[in-house]
Scaffold this motif. Structure first.
Motif, PDB file in Angstrom:
ATOM      1  N   LEU A   6       3.891  -4.585 -10.987  1.00 60.17           N
ATOM      2  CA  LEU A   6       3.782  -4.042 -12.331  1.00 60.17           C
ATOM      3  C   LEU A   6       4.820  -4.671 -13.253  1.00 60.17           C
ATOM      4  N   GLN A   7       6.023  -4.855 -12.737  1.00 62.82           N
ATOM      5  CA  GLN A   7       7.080  -5.476 -13.533  1.00 62.82           C
ATOM      6  C   GLN A   7       6.730  -6.918 -13.888  1.00 62.82           C
ATOM      7  N   LEU A   8       6.192  -7.640 -12.910  1.00 67.96           N
ATOM      8  CA  LEU A   8       5.783  -9.024 -13.146  1.00 67.96           C
ATOM      9  C   LEU A   8       4.663  -9.091 -14.186  1.00 67.96           C
ATOM     10  N   THR A   9       3.730  -8.157 -14.091  1.00 71.55           N
ATOM     11  CA  THR A   9       2.629  -8.121 -15.049  1.00 71.55           C
ATOM     12  C   THR A   9       3.136  -7.842 -16.455  1.00 71.55           C
ATOM     13  N   HIS A  10       4.097  -6.918 -16.564  1.00 71.90           N
ATOM     14  CA  HIS A  10       4.704  -6.620 -17.862  1.00 71.90           C
ATOM     15  C   HIS A  10       5.337  -7.876 -18.453  1.00 71.90           C
ATOM     16  N   GLU A  11       6.027  -8.623 -17.631  1.00 67.99           N
ATOM     17  CA  GLU A  11       6.680  -9.842 -18.103  1.00 67.99           C
ATOM     18  C   GLU A  11       5.664 -10.882 -18.564  1.00 67.99           C
ATOM     19  N   LEU A  12       4.584 -11.014 -17.803  1.00 69.87           N
ATOM     20  CA  LEU A  12       3.546 -11.973 -18.175  1.00 69.87           C
ATOM     21  C   LEU A  12       2.868 -11.564 -19.478  1.00 69.87           C
ATOM     22  N   MET A  13       2.618 -10.266 -19.640  1.00 64.90           N
ATOM     23  CA  MET A  13       1.929  -9.787 -20.824  1.00 64.90           C
ATOM     24  C   MET A  13       2.784  -9.861 -22.084  1.00 64.90           C
ATOM     25  N   SER A  14       4.089  -9.939 -21.927  1.00 61.38           N
ATOM     26  CA  SER A  14       4.992 -10.032 -23.081  1.00 61.38           C
ATOM     27  C   SER A  14       5.369 -11.469 -23.408  1.00 61.38           C
ATOM     28  N   SER A  15       4.834 -12.422 -22.641  1.00 64.74           N
ATOM     29  CA  SER A  15       5.137 -13.836 -22.855  1.00 64.74           C
ATOM     30  C   SER A  15       4.133 -14.456 -23.824  1.00 64.74           C
ATOM     31  N   TRP A  16       4.609 -15.438 -24.607  1.00 61.65           N
ATOM     32  CA  TRP A  16       3.697 -16.111 -25.532  1.00 61.65           C
ATOM     33  C   TRP A  16       2.650 -16.941 -24.781  1.00 61.65           C
ATOM     34  N   TRP A  17       2.922 -17.241 -23.515  1.00 55.30           N
ATOM     35  CA  TRP A  17       1.959 -17.967 -22.698  1.00 55.30           C
ATOM     36  C   TRP A  17       0.652 -17.189 -22.530  1.00 55.30           C
ATOM     37  N   LEU A  18       0.751 -15.879 -22.671  1.00 54.63           N
ATOM     38  CA  LEU A  18      -0.452 -15.054 -22.518  1.00 54.63           C
ATOM     39  C   LEU A  18      -1.525 -15.466 -23.518  1.00 54.63           C
ATOM     40  N   TYR A  19      -1.113 -15.723 -24.758  1.00 57.26           N
ATOM     41  CA  TYR A  19      -2.083 -16.077 -25.788  1.00 57.26           C
ATOM     42  C   TYR A  19      -2.766 -17.410 -25.469  1.00 57.26           C
ATOM     43  N   LEU A  20      -1.997 -18.341 -24.912  1.00 54.63           N
ATOM     44  CA  LEU A  20      -2.580 -19.615 -24.502  1.00 54.63           C
ATOM     45  C   LEU A  20      -3.586 -19.397 -23.378  1.00 54.63           C
ATOM     46  N   ALA A  21      -3.241 -18.505 -22.438  1.00 55.69           N
ATOM     47  CA  ALA A  21      -4.151 -18.201 -21.327  1.00 55.69           C
ATOM     48  C   ALA A  21      -5.413 -17.517 -21.834  1.00 55.69           C
ATOM     49  N   LEU A  22      -5.261 -16.574 -22.765  1.00 58.34           N
ATOM     50  CA  LEU A  22      -6.421 -15.885 -23.336  1.00 58.34           C
ATOM     51  C   LEU A  22      -7.367 -16.877 -24.013  1.00 58.34           C
ATOM     52  N   LEU A  50       0.784  -0.327 -24.696  1.00 57.35           N
ATOM     53  CA  LEU A  50       2.146   0.010 -24.274  1.00 57.35           C
ATOM     54  C   LEU A  50       3.202  -0.730 -25.088  1.00 57.35           C
ATOM     55  N   GLY A  51       2.766  -1.571 -26.026  1.00 60.94           N
ATOM     56  CA  GLY A  51       3.716  -2.249 -26.903  1.00 60.94           C
ATOM     57  C   GLY A  51       3.629  -3.764 -26.905  1.00 60.94           C
ATOM     58  N   GLU A  52       3.338  -4.374 -25.778  1.00 61.05           N
ATOM     59  CA  GLU A  52       3.220  -5.823 -25.652  1.00 61.05           C
ATOM     60  C   GLU A  52       2.025  -6.156 -24.778  1.00 61.05           C
ATOM     61  N   PRO A  53       1.221  -7.129 -25.182  1.00 54.04           N
ATOM     62  CA  PRO A  53       1.297  -8.017 -26.354  1.00 54.04           C
ATOM     63  C   PRO A  53       0.784  -7.344 -27.618  1.00 54.04           C
ATOM     64  N   ASN A  54       0.727  -8.102 -28.713  1.00 57.30           N
ATOM     65  CA  ASN A  54       0.233  -7.580 -29.974  1.00 57.30           C
ATOM     66  C   ASN A  54      -1.287  -7.475 -29.932  1.00 57.30           C
ATOM     67  N   LEU A  55      -1.817  -6.300 -30.249  1.00 53.71           N
ATOM     68  CA  LEU A  55      -3.258  -6.065 -30.161  1.00 53.71           C
ATOM     69  C   LEU A  55      -4.042  -7.011 -31.063  1.00 53.71           C
ATOM     70  N   TYR A  56      -3.576  -7.193 -32.295  1.00 54.51           N
ATOM     71  CA  TYR A  56      -4.291  -8.074 -33.220  1.00 54.51           C
ATOM     72  C   TYR A  56      -4.257  -9.516 -32.738  1.00 54.51           C
ATOM     73  N   GLY A  57      -3.148  -9.886 -32.136  1.00 55.94           N
ATOM     74  CA  GLY A  57      -3.048 -11.231 -31.581  1.00 55.94           C
ATOM     75  C   GLY A  57      -4.028 -11.437 -30.432  1.00 55.94           C
ATOM     76  N   THR A  61      -7.004 -14.177 -30.686  1.00 55.83           N
ATOM     77  CA  THR A  61      -6.970 -15.288 -29.730  1.00 55.83           C
ATOM     78  C   THR A  61      -8.217 -15.303 -28.853  1.00 55.83           C
ATOM     79  N   ALA A  62      -8.623 -14.134 -28.383  1.00 55.69           N
ATOM     80  CA  ALA A  62      -9.818 -14.050 -27.541  1.00 55.69           C
ATOM     81  C   ALA A  62     -11.059 -14.485 -28.324  1.00 55.69           C
TER      82      ALA A  62
END
Length: 217
Positions: A6-22, A50-57, A61-62
């Motif tokens: 869960l902690q790792l997932t939180h970190e991934l979801m708060s990273s800007w790399w998430l938007y590139l992956a999406l 839960l706060g991260e990432p940004n919903l509009y983003g 991106t999707a």
């Protein structure tokens, strides 16, 4: 172990790399349906609650990735779609989906792109077919944009609702979000199947695959 995941997932979801992956997953899903883009978008929506990432983003991106992916598939259809679709053997799922795409395109036009996103394998079949029959690019882009925006909103908000429902347990939120998405897909598929059974005899399809360099009749 679950806390570490869960902690790792939180970190991934708060990273800007998430938007590139999406963006990448949504793009690839346009012509390679095995990519689980919907699952990733739903998951991102859960954590957005839960706060991260940004919903509009996540939504933007999707939707942008889906829009680009649809155009890649459309261009593949224009280039070699007729030959590619002709290779699908009768009796296979791909052949059946291609027939559905051609009939749906003949009946509903560009709006079929919106429905196709919730039919397993439908998105790729429709975009390839629209390219193969030389569907006007400007009209295709309009409907692809509409479909991509609706899909981005739908997946993100389904996840967001799951996240709000289980703020103390994001894993349950992800399960709920994916479950809701699968339920909608199941409902669409059942309705499509039932409507197909009621059509007897099957209507003739006037749209023909265009050969290379030949416009749609």
């Amino acid at each position: 172990m679950s806390d570490a995941i869960l902690q790792l997932t939180h970190e991934l979801m708060s990273s800007w790399w998430l938007y590139l992956a999406l963006f990448g997953f949504a793009t690839l899903d346009g012509f390679f349906p095995a990519i689980p883009s919907e699952t990733l978008v739903v998951t991102a929506g859960v954590f957005a609650a839960l706060g991260e990432p940004n919903l509009y983003g996540v939504i933007a991106t999707a939707a942008a990735g889906a829009f680009v992916g649809d155009h890649v598939s459309y261009l593949l259809g224009r280039g070699a779609g007729g030959r590619l679709l002709a290779r699908f053997k009768e009796g296979t799922k791909r052949h059946a989906m291609t027939l559905w795409a051609r009939k749906a395109l003949a009946e509903r036009g560009g709006l079929v792109l919106v429905v196709a996103r919730y039919v397993p394998g439908g998105r790729t079949a429709v975009t390839l077919t629209m390219g193969a029959v030389r569907y006007p690019l400007r009209s295709f882009s309009f409907f692809a944009g509409l479909a991509a925006l609706i899909w981005g909103l739908y997946c993100s908000l389904v996840g967001y609702l799951g996240g709000k429902a289980f703020e103390d347990n994001p894993i349950k939120g992800v399960i709920l979000g994916i479950g809701l998405a699968l339920t909608v897909t199941l409902i669409v598929e059942v309705v499509r199947h039932q409507r197909g059974k009621r059509r007897f005899p099957e209507p003739e399809v006037e749209i023909e695959l265009a050969t290379e360099g030949e416009p749609v009749r």
